[in-house]
Write a protein that holds these residues in place. Structure first.
Motif, PDB file in Angstrom:
ATOM      1  N   ALA A  58       8.259   6.368  -3.213  1.00 23.31           N
ATOM      2  CA  ALA A  58       9.147   6.245  -2.056  1.00 23.31           C
ATOM      3  C   ALA A  58       8.425   5.710  -0.812  1.00 23.31           C
ATOM      4  O   ALA A  58       9.052   5.493   0.224  1.00 23.31           O
ATOM      5  CB  ALA A  58       9.782   7.598  -1.745  1.00 23.31           C
ATOM      6  N   ILE A  59       7.124   5.477  -0.907  1.00 23.81           N
ATOM      7  CA  ILE A  59       6.321   5.043   0.235  1.00 23.81           C
ATOM      8  C   ILE A  59       6.075   3.540   0.123  1.00 23.81           C
ATOM      9  O   ILE A  59       5.692   3.045  -0.941  1.00 23.81           O
ATOM     10  CB  ILE A  59       4.979   5.810   0.284  1.00 23.81           C
ATOM     11  CG1 ILE A  59       5.243   7.317   0.356  1.00 23.81           C
ATOM     12  CG2 ILE A  59       4.144   5.348   1.473  1.00 23.81           C
ATOM     13  CD1 ILE A  59       4.016   8.164   0.122  1.00 23.81           C
ATOM     14  N   ALA A  60       6.294   2.843   1.220  1.00 24.26           N
ATOM     15  CA  ALA A  60       6.099   1.390   1.234  1.00 24.26           C
ATOM     16  C   ALA A  60       4.649   1.052   0.872  1.00 24.26           C
ATOM     17  O   ALA A  60       3.713   1.681   1.374  1.00 24.26           O
ATOM     18  CB  ALA A  60       6.447   0.828   2.608  1.00 24.26           C
ATOM     19  N   SER A  61       4.485   0.062   0.012  1.00 24.73           N
ATOM     20  CA  SER A  61       3.139  -0.312  -0.426  1.00 24.73           C
ATOM     21  C   SER A  61       2.273  -0.753   0.751  1.00 24.73           C
ATOM     22  O   SER A  61       1.058  -0.529   0.747  1.00 24.73           O
ATOM     23  CB  SER A  61       3.196  -1.396  -1.493  1.00 24.73           C
ATOM     24  OG  SER A  61       3.831  -2.554  -0.992  1.00 24.73           O
ATOM     25  N   GLU A  62       2.864  -1.354   1.771  1.00 25.81           N
ATOM     26  CA  GLU A  62       2.111  -1.762   2.956  1.00 25.81           C
ATOM     27  C   GLU A  62       1.546  -0.539   3.688  1.00 25.81           C
ATOM     28  O   GLU A  62       0.428  -0.573   4.202  1.00 25.81           O
ATOM     29  CB  GLU A  62       2.986  -2.594   3.904  1.00 25.81           C
ATOM     30  CG  GLU A  62       2.257  -3.100   5.123  1.00 25.81           C
ATOM     31  CD  GLU A  62       1.047  -3.987   4.812  1.00 25.81           C
ATOM     32  OE1 GLU A  62       0.097  -3.967   5.610  1.00 25.81           O
ATOM     33  OE2 GLU A  62       1.045  -4.696   3.793  1.00 25.81           O
ATOM     34  N   ASP A  63       2.291   0.554   3.713  1.00 24.95           N
ATOM     35  CA  ASP A  63       1.806   1.783   4.351  1.00 24.95           C
ATOM     36  C   ASP A  63       0.617   2.353   3.583  1.00 24.95           C
ATOM     37  O   ASP A  63      -0.359   2.809   4.178  1.00 24.95           O
ATOM     38  CB  ASP A  63       2.917   2.828   4.442  1.00 24.95           C
ATOM     39  CG  ASP A  63       4.017   2.419   5.412  1.00 24.95           C
ATOM     40  OD1 ASP A  63       3.740   1.617   6.342  1.00 24.95           O
ATOM     41  OD2 ASP A  63       5.156   2.894   5.240  1.00 24.95           O
ATOM     42  N   VAL A  64       0.682   2.317   2.257  1.00 26.65           N
ATOM     43  CA  VAL A  64      -0.426   2.795   1.427  1.00 26.65           C
ATOM     44  C   VAL A  64      -1.641   1.891   1.634  1.00 26.65           C
ATOM     45  O   VAL A  64      -2.768   2.367   1.769  1.00 26.65           O
ATOM     46  CB  VAL A  64      -0.034   2.853  -0.061  1.00 26.65           C
ATOM     47  CG1 VAL A  64      -1.212   3.277  -0.923  1.00 26.65           C
ATOM     48  CG2 VAL A  64       1.149   3.797  -0.263  1.00 26.65           C
ATOM     49  N   ARG A  65      -1.415   0.595   1.708  1.00 25.23           N
ATOM     50  CA  ARG A  65      -2.502  -0.362   1.913  1.00 25.23           C
ATOM     51  C   ARG A  65      -3.195  -0.120   3.261  1.00 25.23           C
ATOM     52  O   ARG A  65      -4.420  -0.130   3.345  1.00 25.23           O
ATOM     53  CB  ARG A  65      -1.969  -1.790   1.849  1.00 25.23           C
ATOM     54  CG  ARG A  65      -3.041  -2.852   2.000  1.00 25.23           C
ATOM     55  CD  ARG A  65      -2.432  -4.268   1.899  1.00 25.23           C
ATOM     56  NE  ARG A  65      -3.435  -5.276   2.034  1.00 25.23           N
ATOM     57  CZ  ARG A  65      -3.905  -5.730   3.203  1.00 25.23           C
ATOM     58  NH1 ARG A  65      -3.448  -5.248   4.328  1.00 25.23           N
ATOM     59  NH2 ARG A  65      -4.833  -6.664   3.229  1.00 25.23           N
ATOM     60  N   GLU A  66      -2.415   0.106   4.297  1.00 26.65           N
ATOM     61  CA  GLU A  66      -2.999   0.377   5.614  1.00 26.65           C
ATOM     62  C   GLU A  66      -3.827   1.658   5.592  1.00 26.65           C
ATOM     63  O   GLU A  66      -4.900   1.723   6.195  1.00 26.65           O
ATOM     64  CB  GLU A  66      -1.907   0.453   6.678  1.00 26.65           C
ATOM     65  CG  GLU A  66      -1.335  -0.902   7.041  1.00 26.65           C
ATOM     66  CD  GLU A  66      -0.244  -0.816   8.085  1.00 26.65           C
ATOM     67  OE1 GLU A  66      -0.201   0.160   8.847  1.00 26.65           O
ATOM     68  OE2 GLU A  66       0.570  -1.762   8.151  1.00 26.65           O
ATOM     69  N   LEU A  67      -3.344   2.667   4.879  1.00 31.47           N
ATOM     70  CA  LEU A  67      -4.091   3.909   4.769  1.00 31.47           C
ATOM     71  C   LEU A  67      -5.386   3.681   3.991  1.00 31.47           C
ATOM     72  O   LEU A  67      -6.447   4.175   4.380  1.00 31.47           O
ATOM     73  CB  LEU A  67      -3.224   4.972   4.086  1.00 31.47           C
ATOM     74  CG  LEU A  67      -3.557   6.397   4.451  1.00 31.47           C
ATOM     75  CD1 LEU A  67      -2.331   7.264   4.405  1.00 31.47           C
ATOM     76  CD2 LEU A  67      -4.630   6.933   3.562  1.00 31.47           C
ATOM     77  N   TYR A  68      -5.305   2.908   2.916  1.00 32.18           N
ATOM     78  CA  TYR A  68      -6.499   2.554   2.147  1.00 32.18           C
ATOM     79  C   TYR A  68      -7.538   1.894   3.049  1.00 32.18           C
ATOM     80  O   TYR A  68      -8.715   2.255   3.029  1.00 32.18           O
ATOM     81  CB  TYR A  68      -6.124   1.619   0.987  1.00 32.18           C
ATOM     82  CG  TYR A  68      -7.320   1.055   0.252  1.00 32.18           C
ATOM     83  CD1 TYR A  68      -7.822   1.690  -0.868  1.00 32.18           C
ATOM     84  CD2 TYR A  68      -7.954  -0.114   0.695  1.00 32.18           C
ATOM     85  CE1 TYR A  68      -8.935   1.180  -1.536  1.00 32.18           C
ATOM     86  CE2 TYR A  68      -9.051  -0.626   0.035  1.00 32.18           C
ATOM     87  CZ  TYR A  68      -9.538   0.024  -1.077  1.00 32.18           C
ATOM     88  OH  TYR A  68     -10.638  -0.472  -1.725  1.00 32.18           O
ATOM     89  N   LEU A  69      -7.108   0.910   3.818  1.00 27.77           N
ATOM     90  CA  LEU A  69      -8.035   0.192   4.693  1.00 27.77           C
ATOM     91  C   LEU A  69      -8.642   1.110   5.750  1.00 27.77           C
ATOM     92  O   LEU A  69      -9.828   1.000   6.070  1.00 27.77           O
ATOM     93  CB  LEU A  69      -7.334  -1.000   5.349  1.00 27.77           C
ATOM     94  CG  LEU A  69      -6.983  -2.142   4.389  1.00 27.77           C
ATOM     95  CD1 LEU A  69      -6.117  -3.190   5.096  1.00 27.77           C
ATOM     96  CD2 LEU A  69      -8.230  -2.772   3.807  1.00 27.77           C
ATOM     97  N   SER A  70      -7.854   2.024   6.261  1.00 28.83           N
ATOM     98  CA  SER A  70      -8.378   2.986   7.242  1.00 28.83           C
ATOM     99  C   SER A  70      -9.409   3.904   6.594  1.00 28.83           C
ATOM    100  O   SER A  70     -10.457   4.191   7.189  1.00 28.83           O
ATOM    101  CB  SER A  70      -7.220   3.785   7.841  1.00 28.83           C
ATOM    102  OG  SER A  70      -7.682   4.628   8.862  1.00 28.83           O
TER     103      SER A  70
END
Length: 111
Positions: A58-70
């Motif tokens: 249910a979480i946008a892949s872009e949000d997961v990607r931003e968290l990964y990068l952080s």
């Protein structure tokens, strides 16, 4: 009179510094629960699940990607510096060190 911090005071201050950002708390909690090495992508997935309090689907892949990068650029290096984890950049693997247990205890005490 000047006072100097004790080793215990430094240790507590350091622990709170490491746990000062929620993404690092998510990483510490996840690694403490799994007690094994995880791919950074898997750690980011779990952190996203905790951040959004929802299923990963249910979480946008872009949000997961931003968290990964952080995690990659900021939070995992801080945990490495604090001797809480190791990070193998070539394999993209984060592994908990013994210090994770004491950081989880701090989280348990303040939550």
């Amino acid at each position: 009179m000047e006072t100097h911090p004790t080793d215990e005071t430094r240790s507590v201050t350091d622990a709170f510094g490491l746990l000062g950002h929620r993404y690092r708390r998510y990483a510490v909690r996840t690694l403490g629960e799994h007690r094994c090495e995880l791919a950074l992508a898997d750690l980011a997935d779990e952190a996203a699940r905790l951040e959004y309090d929802d299923d990963l689907s249910a979480i946008a892949s872009e949000d997961v990607r931003e968290l990964y990068l952080s995690l990659y650029h900021t939070h995992v290096p801080k945990l490495v510096e604090g001797n809480a984890v190791t990070y193998d950049q070539d394999a993209d693997i984060v592994a908990p060190l013994d210090r994770i247990d004491s950081l989880v205890q701090v989280l348990d005490a303040v939550e």
